[in-house]
Design an enzyme around this catalytic site. Sequence first.
Site, short mmCIF file in Angstrom:
data_model
loop_
_atom_site.label_atom_id
_atom_site.label_comp_id
_atom_site.label_asym_id
_atom_site.label_seq_id
_atom_site.Cartn_x
_atom_site.Cartn_y
_atom_site.Cartn_z
N GLY A 267 0.85 -1.20 0.18
CA GLY A 267 -0.14 0.15 0.19
C GLY A 267 0.98 1.18 0.01
O GLY A 267 1.84 1.21 0.82
N ARG B 81 0.86 -5.32 -6.04
CA ARG B 81 0.79 -6.91 -4.98
C ARG B 81 1.53 -7.69 -6.29
O ARG B 81 1.36 -7.82 -7.25
CB ARG B 81 -0.40 -7.20 -4.89
CG ARG B 81 -1.12 -6.03 -4.06
CD ARG B 81 -0.81 -5.83 -2.50
NE ARG B 81 -1.59 -4.99 -1.89
CZ ARG B 81 -1.51 -4.63 -0.55
NH1 ARG B 81 -0.34 -4.78 -0.08
NH2 ARG B 81 -2.15 -3.49 -0.33
N ASP C 52 4.62 -4.42 6.21
CA ASP C 52 4.91 -6.10 6.45
C ASP C 52 5.09 -6.82 5.28
O ASP C 52 6.20 -7.51 5.42
CB ASP C 52 3.69 -6.32 7.43
CG ASP C 52 4.05 -7.90 7.74
OD1 ASP C 52 4.65 -8.09 8.72
OD2 ASP C 52 3.26 -8.74 7.27
N THR D 175 4.02 2.89 5.76
CA THR D 175 2.80 2.26 5.79
C THR D 175 2.00 3.18 6.76
O THR D 175 2.59 3.63 7.69
CB THR D 175 2.61 0.87 6.27
OG1 THR D 175 1.22 0.37 6.56
CG2 THR D 175 3.71 0.75 7.65
N ASP E 193 -0.41 2.38 8.38
CA ASP E 193 -0.68 1.40 9.59
C ASP E 193 0.00 1.63 10.77
O ASP E 193 -0.49 1.11 11.98
CB ASP E 193 -1.02 -0.04 9.21
CG ASP E 193 -1.85 -0.28 8.02
OD1 ASP E 193 -2.70 0.64 7.76
OD2 ASP E 193 -1.74 -1.11 7.20
N ASP F 124 2.32 -0.34 11.88
CA ASP F 124 2.28 -1.65 12.42
C ASP F 124 3.55 -2.40 12.26
O ASP F 124 3.73 -3.66 12.43
CB ASP F 124 1.21 -2.61 11.86
CG ASP F 124 1.14 -2.76 10.31
OD1 ASP F 124 2.08 -2.21 9.79
OD2 ASP F 124 0.56 -3.59 9.86
N ARG G 144 -5.28 -1.85 8.80
CA ARG G 144 -5.27 -3.56 8.70
C ARG G 144 -5.54 -4.01 9.89
O ARG G 144 -6.67 -3.95 10.65
CB ARG G 144 -3.74 -3.78 7.99
CG ARG G 144 -3.91 -4.36 6.85
CD ARG G 144 -2.53 -4.74 6.40
NE ARG G 144 -1.48 -5.03 6.92
CZ ARG G 144 -0.88 -6.11 7.20
NH1 ARG G 144 -1.10 -7.12 6.46
NH2 ARG G 144 0.23 -6.21 7.88
#
Length: 319
Positions: free
Chosen positions: A11, A72, A103, A125, A127, A129, A171
């Site tokens: 992303g 992707r 990730d 990212t 996120d 994370d 996510r």
Amino acid sequence: MKRIGVLTSGGDAPGMNAAVRAVVRKAIYHNIEVFGVYRGYAGLIEGDIKKLEIGSVGDIIHRGGTMLYSARCEEFKTREGQLKGIEQLNKHEIEALVVIGGDGSYQGAKKLTEHGFPCIGVPGTIDNDIPGTDFTIGFDTALNTVIDAIDKIRDTATSHERTYVIEVMGRHAGDIALWAGLAGGAETILIPEAKDDMKEVLARLKRGTERGKKHSIIIVAEGVGSGVEFGKKIEEETKFETRVSVLGHIQRGGSPTAFDRVLASRLGARAVELLIDGHGGRCVGIQQNILVDHDIIEALSQTHTIDKKMYNLSKELSI
């Protein structure tokens, strides 16, 4: 080290361009050639690789998205796909690769590392994370986008005396929801790391109404479930007029904040420094405003966590 590559994968996140710019210009400053790999690991397998000059990354530090594009790639999850990628890198005489992403991107860099090809991971990212760093590139920009939306929605919620459920991205992580909820004064924040009992959420809403509160904002992280379903359940149980806003991909776009531009510049440059010093198989990050790096394989074995004290504070302030 004479020639390195750089790619963005997964992303997109605001600040990726600033990181690419830092990698390219830091490397060229040290007389290292830089090649951009377009469309992530898919482009790597296909050999979509071009040399980047100083001017190639001009006028991009303020732009969202990624000039290298992203995609992707299921094939790269296989050993055959990974070896095809290494073959392309060797074909272009690229000695090491800087991977900017989340990730999944790190997993790809880990695989290349295990095959003996030097990689450095840069956390990009929204996120937030990625283990081993307090902040990822893009998180601050996405956070401010969400806060701006919350402020606007609150105006309407106040005017119409409604309950609003706002679903945000992230996510499997609740960082965007937690930080935006606390900064936006949300009455309830639902995150996957600390699942609230629905009865408690409903009780909080009813307590607010009993003390004269006319509207409420509930933030739902996508990792918890559908904001639409939560909205339906709340309206059925409380009979309060409820509306749902799913913010979606608006959170991934936009000009990066100053924080993200500086963070991306620092991390991108640090990735090149590690390669110059002969270190591969690492990932860079920032902890307590100090640049750090970790073994990428060890980092990916760690579990992302949230600040529980911040979560508890959000509940205390929303009484």
